[in-house]
Write a protein that holds these residues in place. Sequence first.
Motif, short mmCIF file in Angstrom:
data_model
loop_
_atom_site.label_atom_id
_atom_site.label_comp_id
_atom_site.label_asym_id
_atom_site.label_seq_id
_atom_site.Cartn_x
_atom_site.Cartn_y
_atom_site.Cartn_z
N PRO A 46 0.83 -1.21 0.00
CA PRO A 46 0.00 0.00 0.00
C PRO A 46 0.87 1.26 0.00
O PRO A 46 1.92 1.31 0.66
CB PRO A 46 -0.80 -0.13 1.28
CG PRO A 46 -0.87 -1.60 1.54
CD PRO A 46 0.45 -2.15 1.08
N LEU A 47 0.40 2.26 -0.71
CA LEU A 47 1.20 3.46 -0.99
C LEU A 47 0.40 4.71 -0.61
O LEU A 47 -0.78 4.83 -0.99
CB LEU A 47 1.55 3.48 -2.47
CG LEU A 47 2.26 4.70 -3.07
CD1 LEU A 47 3.64 4.88 -2.45
CD2 LEU A 47 2.39 4.52 -4.59
N TYR A 48 1.03 5.61 0.14
CA TYR A 48 0.44 6.91 0.45
C TYR A 48 1.35 7.99 -0.10
O TYR A 48 2.55 8.02 0.21
CB TYR A 48 0.28 7.09 1.97
CG TYR A 48 -0.53 8.30 2.37
CD1 TYR A 48 -1.85 8.16 2.81
CD2 TYR A 48 0.00 9.58 2.31
CE1 TYR A 48 -2.61 9.28 3.18
CE2 TYR A 48 -0.74 10.70 2.66
CZ TYR A 48 -2.04 10.54 3.10
OH TYR A 48 -2.79 11.64 3.45
N ILE A 49 0.79 8.88 -0.90
CA ILE A 49 1.55 9.95 -1.53
C ILE A 49 0.91 11.28 -1.15
O ILE A 49 -0.32 11.42 -1.21
CB ILE A 49 1.52 9.83 -3.07
CG1 ILE A 49 1.85 8.41 -3.52
CG2 ILE A 49 2.45 10.84 -3.71
CD1 ILE A 49 1.34 8.08 -4.92
N ASN A 50 1.72 12.26 -0.76
CA ASN A 50 1.16 13.60 -0.62
C ASN A 50 2.02 14.63 -1.32
O ASN A 50 3.20 14.39 -1.62
CB ASN A 50 0.90 13.96 0.85
CG ASN A 50 2.16 14.23 1.65
OD1 ASN A 50 3.17 14.69 1.14
ND2 ASN A 50 2.09 13.95 2.94
N LEU A 69 2.53 8.99 -10.39
CA LEU A 69 2.84 7.78 -9.61
C LEU A 69 1.56 7.14 -9.11
O LEU A 69 1.39 5.91 -9.21
CB LEU A 69 3.75 8.14 -8.43
CG LEU A 69 4.03 7.00 -7.45
CD1 LEU A 69 4.78 5.86 -8.13
CD2 LEU A 69 4.80 7.51 -6.23
N HIS A 70 0.67 7.94 -8.57
CA HIS A 70 -0.61 7.43 -8.06
C HIS A 70 -1.39 6.73 -9.17
O HIS A 70 -1.89 5.61 -8.98
CB HIS A 70 -1.42 8.59 -7.49
CG HIS A 70 -2.81 8.24 -7.07
ND1 HIS A 70 -3.08 7.37 -6.05
CD2 HIS A 70 -4.02 8.63 -7.57
CE1 HIS A 70 -4.40 7.25 -5.91
NE2 HIS A 70 -4.98 7.99 -6.83
N GLN A 81 -2.89 -0.51 -3.77
CA GLN A 81 -3.75 0.29 -2.90
C GLN A 81 -3.06 1.63 -2.68
O GLN A 81 -2.22 1.78 -1.79
CB GLN A 81 -3.97 -0.43 -1.57
CG GLN A 81 -4.84 0.32 -0.57
CD GLN A 81 -4.88 -0.36 0.78
OE1 GLN A 81 -4.85 -1.58 0.89
NE2 GLN A 81 -4.91 0.44 1.84
N SER A 82 -3.37 2.62 -3.51
CA SER A 82 -2.67 3.90 -3.50
C SER A 82 -3.60 5.03 -3.09
O SER A 82 -4.73 5.11 -3.55
CB SER A 82 -2.08 4.19 -4.88
OG SER A 82 -1.37 5.42 -4.87
N THR A 83 -3.09 5.90 -2.22
CA THR A 83 -3.82 7.08 -1.77
C THR A 83 -3.00 8.31 -2.11
O THR A 83 -1.80 8.36 -1.85
CB THR A 83 -4.04 7.02 -0.24
OG1 THR A 83 -4.84 5.88 0.07
CG2 THR A 83 -4.74 8.28 0.26
N LEU A 84 -3.65 9.31 -2.70
CA LEU A 84 -2.99 10.58 -3.04
C LEU A 84 -3.68 11.71 -2.29
O LEU A 84 -4.89 11.88 -2.38
CB LEU A 84 -3.06 10.83 -4.55
CG LEU A 84 -2.55 12.20 -5.02
CD1 LEU A 84 -1.06 12.35 -4.76
CD2 LEU A 84 -2.85 12.41 -6.51
N TRP A 126 -4.64 6.50 8.05
CA TRP A 126 -4.45 5.54 6.95
C TRP A 126 -3.60 4.36 7.42
O TRP A 126 -3.94 3.20 7.17
CB TRP A 126 -3.78 6.27 5.79
CG TRP A 126 -3.33 5.41 4.66
CD1 TRP A 126 -4.06 4.97 3.59
CD2 TRP A 126 -1.99 4.88 4.45
NE1 TRP A 126 -3.29 4.22 2.75
CE2 TRP A 126 -2.01 4.16 3.25
CE3 TRP A 126 -0.80 4.98 5.15
CZ2 TRP A 126 -0.88 3.51 2.74
CZ3 TRP A 126 0.34 4.36 4.66
CH2 TRP A 126 0.29 3.62 3.47
N TYR A 127 -2.52 4.65 8.14
CA TYR A 127 -1.61 3.62 8.62
C TYR A 127 -2.32 2.67 9.58
O TYR A 127 -2.17 1.43 9.48
CB TYR A 127 -0.41 4.29 9.30
CG TYR A 127 0.62 3.36 9.87
CD1 TYR A 127 1.65 2.86 9.08
CD2 TYR A 127 0.60 3.01 11.21
CE1 TYR A 127 2.62 2.01 9.61
CE2 TYR A 127 1.56 2.18 11.76
CZ TYR A 127 2.56 1.68 10.95
OH TYR A 127 3.51 0.84 11.49
#
Length: 300
Positions: A235-239, A253-254, A263-266, A296-297
């Motif tokens: 799982p990936l979280y991007i801000n 990337l997202h 499972q990606s969140t932007l 999220w974590y």
Amino acid sequence: MQTKQADFLRELYKEWSDRMAANPNMTLADMRSLFDEWEKATLEPEDVTYKTDTIGGVNTVWAYPVGCNKSKVLLYTHGGGFAVGSSSSHRKVAGHVAKALGVSALVIDYRRSPEYPFPAQLEDAVAVYKALLQSGIKAKDISTIGDSAGGNLAVTSVLKFRELGLELPGCVIAFSPWLNMELTGSTLKTNAETDALITPEILQGMIGMFIGEDDSKTRHPLVNPLYADFKVYPPLYINAGGAEALLDDSVRLHERAKEMGVQSTLSVVDGMQHVFPFLAGRAKEADEEIKRIADWYQAL
């Protein structure tokens, strides 16, 4: 409307830009000293202690929030174009994130370019990750995290772990990751007036120090993960900040990760500068973003 406190980072970046413009022959040593001022934007997190260590032959700094779960680790790779930045500039922001997540953080002082070009940085990340696993920490309890060039390393190190057949970490967190070494992102132009720090000229200089003059490397998946295969990936979280020139890197990337089933969140926060979580403890925009990451974590 962003808060007055959030403007601190833009003003700091503008000061750096003015100082670099006034001294076009600034030495790399002076530039490293300049970027170590990044820590000025971050207020010291309460109830966090620090410990220097050597892990896998790499110099590191641990951040231990009081009462944290030390069996869970944020493996933090700092930003700075692969050439500047350090554990000194990033320990406080790592401490804030670790505190919010209830875990420990390990900021690594990977070898920097141009003295040590690609893939030295990835090799150091791999060495630290292997050492953590050998110490008994479970892969699922490690998260790679980083900002800007360190966000690139947080993403690409996992690709390297997969290539080496290592068990993959539990998740990946990237703040304003710099990924596109071809410099074709649309926001390099559309956000040129609102980004107080990043310019194509600065990025081009960093690219030259990182990978040299071989243009083919700008499309190497471990240099530019916009060309990578994400079919098996945590799982990936991007801000990112809405005002920053590298915003397109986060969006692309997202989109690529989502297309491959990740499972990606932007999270994009309007008006904010490059790596705005540096404002942790100072501006509510950063604190609210770190709270979103913690939520999220915890839900993983």
